[in-house]
Design an enzyme around this catalytic site. Structure first.
Site, short mmCIF file in Angstrom:
data_model
loop_
_atom_site.label_atom_id
_atom_site.label_comp_id
_atom_site.label_asym_id
_atom_site.label_seq_id
_atom_site.Cartn_x
_atom_site.Cartn_y
_atom_site.Cartn_z
CB SER A 191 -0.93 0.01 1.21
OG SER A 191 -0.20 -0.12 2.42
N GLY A 194 -2.02 -4.26 1.25
CA GLY A 194 -2.13 -5.46 2.05
C GLY A 194 -1.16 -6.55 1.70
CG ASN A 208 1.18 -5.06 4.67
OD1 ASN A 208 0.67 -4.30 5.48
ND2 ASN A 208 1.12 -4.85 3.37
CG ASP A 223 -3.65 4.64 8.37
OD1 ASP A 223 -2.73 5.47 8.39
OD2 ASP A 223 -3.90 3.94 7.37
CG HIS A 254 -1.34 3.59 4.74
ND1 HIS A 254 -2.15 3.00 5.69
CD2 HIS A 254 -0.85 2.59 3.97
CE1 HIS A 254 -2.17 1.69 5.48
NE2 HIS A 254 -1.37 1.41 4.46
#
Length: 220
Positions: A44, A81, A109, A190, A193
């Protein structure tokens, strides 16, 4: 009009030199005889999670390189992801024949899920080896483990990228989120990002490493 001299002219001259350096194409850019086709293979952070398409890392990087005189096209092969295993699984169709170089940004991730760093290391090195077998050079964009994962995990994870880069003589940018991680104003809500401004910061910081990578490509 009185002619200026001394410190004033020294400052003007220094500014002129700085501007000339900023807008003069590098030797690598001048050496190009064709457009280089790159692929940014990542998760991402590469894909541009929750950002407009034009604010994604590959697009902003391509624009910055073109502004410096490079002829490049950078395909966005980021999948939100994705783990290093996912990147390996889709490697062949994500990197088509005719690709001149790949920037690999994977592993974040894996770390966030607490996956075994040994598996991450194996996946990323396999990606490098399979691309090398296709005669496609690789640049690694590394990641650091979250500091709350414990010293043992941190040591095993943080050495993945430098070890692989050293073994395979790759251009390495040690930490993709350098200057952005932990900066609230440069991250989405979040906290993981980057915002569009955060992506610009990433590109600004990674640019010298990408230029070294392009210099290798033009010398092949």
């Amino acid at each position: 009009m009185k002619r200026q001299s001394g410190p004033f002219m020294t400052i003007i001259f220094a500014c002129a030199l700085a501007l000339t350096a900023a807008f003069t194409p590098s030797s690598a850019a001048l050496a190009q005889d064709r457009t280089l086709k790159l692929v940014a293979l990542g998760d991402s952070l590469t894909a541009g999670y929750n950002l407009p398409q034009e604010a994604a890392f590959p697009v902003v990087l391509e624009k910055a390189l073109k502004a410096k005189g490079y002829k490049v096209e950078i395909a966005n092969a980021g999948v939100s992801g994705d783990t290093s295993s996912g990147g390996l699984d889709r490697l062949d169709w994500s990197v088509p024949d005719g690709t001149d170089g790949v920037i690999v940004e994977l592993g974040a991730n894996d770390m966030l899920r607490g996956l075994d760093p040994a598996g991450t290391r194996k996946n990323i090195e396999t990606i490098v080896e399979r691309l090398k077998a296709r005669n496609i050079p690789v640049m690694l964009a590394g990641m650091y483990a979250s500091r709350n994962l414990g010293a043992d995990y941190i040591q095993k994870f943080d050495t993945i990228y430098s070890d692989i880069a050293k073994k395979h003589d790759l251009v390495l940018y040690p930490f993709f989120l350098d200057g952005v991680a932990g900066e609230r104003s440069l991250n989405l809500a979040d906290g993981l990002h980057p915002t569009a401004k955060g992506v610009e910061t990433i590109v600004e910081r990674i640019l010298p490493s990408v230029e070294r990578f392009l210099a290798r490509l033009t010398q092949r």
